[in-house]
Write an enzyme that holds these catalytic residues in place. Structure first.
Site, PDB file in Angstrom:
ATOM      1  N   ASN A  82       1.044  -1.294   0.017  1.00 15.59           N
ATOM      2  CA  ASN A  82      -0.014  -0.123   0.072  1.00 15.59           C
ATOM      3  C   ASN A  82       0.925   1.292  -0.044  1.00 15.59           C
ATOM      4  OD1 ASN A  82      -1.882   2.152   0.492  1.00 15.59           O
ATOM      5  ND2 ASN A  82      -2.755   1.088   2.180  1.00 15.59           N
ATOM      6  N   VAL A  83       0.937   2.100  -1.100  1.00 18.24           N
ATOM      7  CA  VAL A  83       1.910   3.154  -1.089  1.00 18.24           C
ATOM      8  C   VAL A  83       1.377   4.184  -0.196  1.00 18.24           C
ATOM      9  CG1 VAL A  83       2.487   4.903  -2.828  1.00 18.24           C
ATOM     10  CG2 VAL A  83       2.084   2.521  -3.397  1.00 18.24           C
ATOM     11  N   ASN A 109       4.535   5.761 -10.221  1.00 20.30           N
ATOM     12  CA  ASN A 109       3.510   5.828 -10.810  1.00 20.30           C
ATOM     13  C   ASN A 109       2.101   5.584 -10.200  1.00 20.30           C
ATOM     14  OD1 ASN A 109       1.852   5.391 -13.766  1.00 20.30           O
ATOM     15  ND2 ASN A 109       1.482   3.605 -12.649  1.00 20.30           N
ATOM     16  N   SER A 161       0.211  14.453 -13.374  1.00 21.11           N
ATOM     17  CA  SER A 161      -1.019  14.435 -14.349  1.00 21.11           C
ATOM     18  C   SER A 161      -1.121  15.824 -14.762  1.00 21.11           C
ATOM     19  CB  SER A 161      -2.269  14.171 -13.345  1.00 21.11           C
ATOM     20  OG  SER A 161      -3.345  14.513 -14.093  1.00 21.11           O
ATOM     21  N   TYR A 174      -6.782  15.425  -5.863  1.00 19.16           N
ATOM     22  CA  TYR A 174      -5.849  14.841  -6.788  1.00 19.16           C
ATOM     23  C   TYR A 174      -4.788  15.766  -7.600  1.00 19.16           C
ATOM     24  CZ  TYR A 174      -4.625  11.964 -11.237  1.00 19.16           C
ATOM     25  OH  TYR A 174      -4.016  11.334 -11.890  1.00 19.16           O
ATOM     26  N   ALA A 175      -5.389  16.980  -8.042  1.00 15.95           N
ATOM     27  CA  ALA A 175      -4.673  17.940  -8.452  1.00 15.95           C
ATOM     28  C   ALA A 175      -3.661  18.695  -7.550  1.00 15.95           C
ATOM     29  CB  ALA A 175      -5.429  19.117  -9.086  1.00 15.95           C
ATOM     30  N   SER A 177      -2.180  16.853  -5.118  1.00 18.08           N
ATOM     31  CA  SER A 177      -1.189  15.937  -4.730  1.00 18.08           C
ATOM     32  C   SER A 177      -0.246  15.782  -6.334  1.00 18.08           C
ATOM     33  CB  SER A 177      -1.883  14.423  -4.513  1.00 18.08           C
ATOM     34  OG  SER A 177      -2.366  14.025  -5.703  1.00 18.08           O
ATOM     35  N   LYS A 178      -0.905  15.939  -7.257  1.00 23.24           N
ATOM     36  CA  LYS A 178      -0.048  15.771  -8.504  1.00 23.24           C
ATOM     37  C   LYS A 178       0.796  17.112  -8.729  1.00 23.24           C
ATOM     38  CE  LYS A 178      -1.315  11.628  -9.803  1.00 23.24           C
ATOM     39  NZ  LYS A 178      -0.126  10.421 -10.193  1.00 23.24           N
TER      40      LYS A 178
END
Length: 278
Positions: A82-83, A109, A161, A174-175, A177-178
């Site tokens: 689990n990353v 990734n 991303s 998400y944004a 974190s990326k």
């Protein structure tokens, strides 16, 4: 909508020797873009350790299929973890080194998304995505970098991303974190060079340790398989090249950044998105 030919497209590069003798760990390496990266590195001779979070049967099948494609040209192993858990990040890095004797390439990734608008996003929604996409990349890097500095060389590549560059409604977690991977890339790139210099291992002829990020745009993977055709068509109309990307197109850029040919490129962000951010 025809995306299956993109998702299932096999590696097109001929079997080569670019990465012969190198060991690569690809997190999230058995599906989608990660699977394409694993295949690309393996087809160039690297021993590939593919990480996965669950679905052991699928991971083992991927390993068997890749071994069949390679016909003994390169090795492949799979590693569960689990990353989002620091201990799992450290354990899997050590597992790869113990099994294969070294680690030359780390491809961060693995990623998840839990999409909700800011006003409806829970604490848990935020924390889970940051834990995997950003913190996981940090802990994996931390464990791998120590080994790479000791050996005097290495390649670290983050898969970010387009959302991290331009944002996206419903993807604040998400944004963010990326986008955070951009700062991590540049900082680790500087620190890696500093650590090598301090250890007397930064030379004019050495390969050194480079750290870079690739930012895919809209790519035809399993994640898009359920998206309505009219939505996909709208997305395509916003892309100058008027099509979705293919996983193998992302993998080729990652492969280049993992190779000796990229030894003078570090701390950079590479967009692979059909020109959508121009």
């Amino acid at each position: 909508m025809t995306t299956a030919n993109f998702v299932d497209r096999p590696a097109t590069a001929p079997i080569g020797e670019d990465l012969r003798g190198r060991v690569a760990f690809v997190t999230g390496g058995t599906r989608g873009i990660g699977a394409a990266i694993s295949r690309s590195l393996a087809w160039q001779g690297a021993t590939v350790a593919a990480g996965y979070g669950s679905h052991t049967a699928h991971a083992e099948q991927f390993r068997a299929d890749l071994a069949g494609e390679l016909q003994g040209h390169a090795e492949c192993s799979v590693h569960q973890g689990n990353v989002g858990l620091p201990d799992d990040c450290r354990r899997t890095i050590n597992e790869v080194i113990e099994q294969h004797g070294r680690l030359d390439i780390l491809i961060n990734n693995a990623g998840i998304n839990i999409d909700k608008i800011v006003l409806k996003m829970s604490d848990d929604d935020w924390m889970k995505v940051l834990a995997v996409n950003l913190s996981g990349a940090f802990f994996l890097t931390q464990a791998a970098l120590k080994h790479m500095v000791e050996r005097g060389s290495g390649r670290i590549v983050y898969v970010s991303s387009l959302a991290g560059e331009i944002g996206n409604i419903g993807q604040a977690n998400y944004a963010s974190s990326k986008s955070g991977l951009f700062g991590l890339t540049k900082t680790v790139a500087r620190e890696a060079a500093f650590q090598l210099e301090r250890a007397g291992k930064l030379t004019d002829t050495g390969l050194g340790i480079t750290v870079n990020t690739v930012t895919p745009g809209y790519v035809a993977t399993e994640m898009l398989a359920s998206v309505p055709e009219k939505v996909i068509d709208k997305v395509k109309s916003s892309i100058p090249l008027r099509r979705l990307g293919r996983p193998d197109e992302i993998a080729r850029v990652v492969h280049f950044l993992a190779s000796d040919a990229s030894s003078y490129i570090t701390g950079q962000v590479w967009g692979v998105n059909g020109g959508i951010d121009m």
